[in-house]
Design an enzyme around this catalytic site. Structure first.
Site: not given
Ligand code: NAD
Length: 290
Positions: A171, A239
């Site tokens: 990744k 990040k």
């Molecule tokens: P996001 O911020 O929308 O979702 C993360 C969720 O985790 C939030 O709803 C937050 O409230 C929750 N959270 C945080 N700490 C917590 C805890 N201690 N307990 C319970 N819930 C908790 O982020 P996202 O876009 O869904 O991304 C999630 C992961 O996927 C990241 O690592 C990101 O880099 C990766 N990712 C994102 C994308 C994209 O296009 N958004 C694509 C590929 C990978």
């Protein structure tokens, strides 16, 4: 293997958990933000009251959290996943985090009989909604085989790339390539416009030749129009560049272009564009030139 716990119901985790419900799994979800839990309930899933409650019941646990500190907090701290896991739990972390954190979580899990996979994804919100993510999996081959059925609900390209942490390393490689292509497409647009060449015509030709890429296909029009609605936020890419550079340091290799891209993404953030789509790198290249 029918009871799935899902922690982290944000942009990605929300639709992924809903797809598992649609595929017939009994899914109980938890998120610090109540909105994600509510949406899962509307999609036919169950609202979990906290990490301990979800983990005790789960055959399979998935986390989709922002970064390494959140995964460490949810999994390793007292009251977390490992303290409450059933022996034999299959734990799949699909967040993008540091490879060394994934290895540490896997070792801690193994000591308690918990099977741990790192399985970060590529494909964005649309891939999460459509169930067409690319999933790169690190961990033991047997555990990958056990997870396959669940992962097939979430993605279409699913590859076991090596032992624990290897999914995160792949990744990191993905993110440095994506960042590099965005930066160069931005420079191409700036060059074309400064030379009074129509950037649409210019990039149309590029997209059909050796310089073609999915980023050019999907993003050239919005970049030319300066539309930067996320998508994938600059903050998250910042990040991920930190993860790539830390992984390079740990592997003992120099990645000079990655270092430069990381600085450009850091500049986008410093200029106040952290919540825009990462294609907003174009704003940084434009500002260098004005
Ligand atoms: P996001 O911020 O929308 O979702 C993360 C969720 O985790 C939030 O709803 C937050 O409230 C929750 N959270 C945080 N700490 C917590 C805890 N201690 N307990 C319970 N819930 C908790 O982020 P996202 O876009 O869904 O991304 C999630 C992961 O996927 C990241 O690592 C990101 O880099 C990766 N990712 C994102 C994308 C994209 O296009 N958004 C694509 C590929 C990978």
């Amino acid at each position: 293997m029918n009871t799935v716990g899902f922690i982290g119901l944000g942009i990605m985790g929300g639709p992924m958990a809903a797809n598992l419900v649609r595929a017939g799994y009994s899914v109980t979800g938890y998120d610090l933000a109540p909105g994600g839990v509510e949406r899962l309930r509307e999609a036919g899933g169950n609202a979990g009251g906290g990490v301990a409650e979800i983990v005790r019941e789960a055959d399979v646990l998935i986390t989709m959290l922002p970064d390494s500190p959140q995964v460490e907090e949810v999994v390793l701290t007292p009251g977390g996943v490992l303290e409450h896991a059933k022996p034999g739990l299959l734990y799949i972390d699909m967040s993008t985090i540091r490879p060394d954190t994934s290895r540490r979580v896997a070792q801690a899990g193994a000591a308690l009989g918990v099977r741990v996979l790192d399985a970060p994804v590529s494909g964005g919100e649309k891939g999460a909604i459509d169930g067409t993510l690319s999933i790169m999996v690190g961990g033991a081959a047997d555990d990958f085989a056990a997870a396959r059925q669940v992962l097939e609900v979430l993605g279409t390209t699913i590859v076991h790339v090596g032992p624990s942490g290897a999914g995160q390393t792949v990744k990191a490689a993905n993110q440095l390539v994506v960042g590099g292509i965005y930066a160069l497409v931005a420079e191409a647009i700036v060059l074309l416009e400064a030379s009074e060449v129509d950037p649409r015509k210019g990039l149309d030709v590029l997209a059909g030749g050796l310089a073609g890429s999915r980023i050019l296909d999907l993003k050239r029009e919005t970049m030319i129009k300066r539309e930067f609605r996320p998508g994938f936020r600059v903050d998250l890419h910042h990040k991920d560049m930190g993860i790539a550079l830390a992984a390079a340091r740990e592997a003992g290799v120099a990645l000079p272009v990655t270092g430069l891209i990381a600085q450009l993404i850091a500049a986008a953030r410093a200029q106040g564009h952290g919540s825009l789509d990462h294609s907003a790198l174009l704003k940084v290249i434009e500002r260098i030139n004005r």
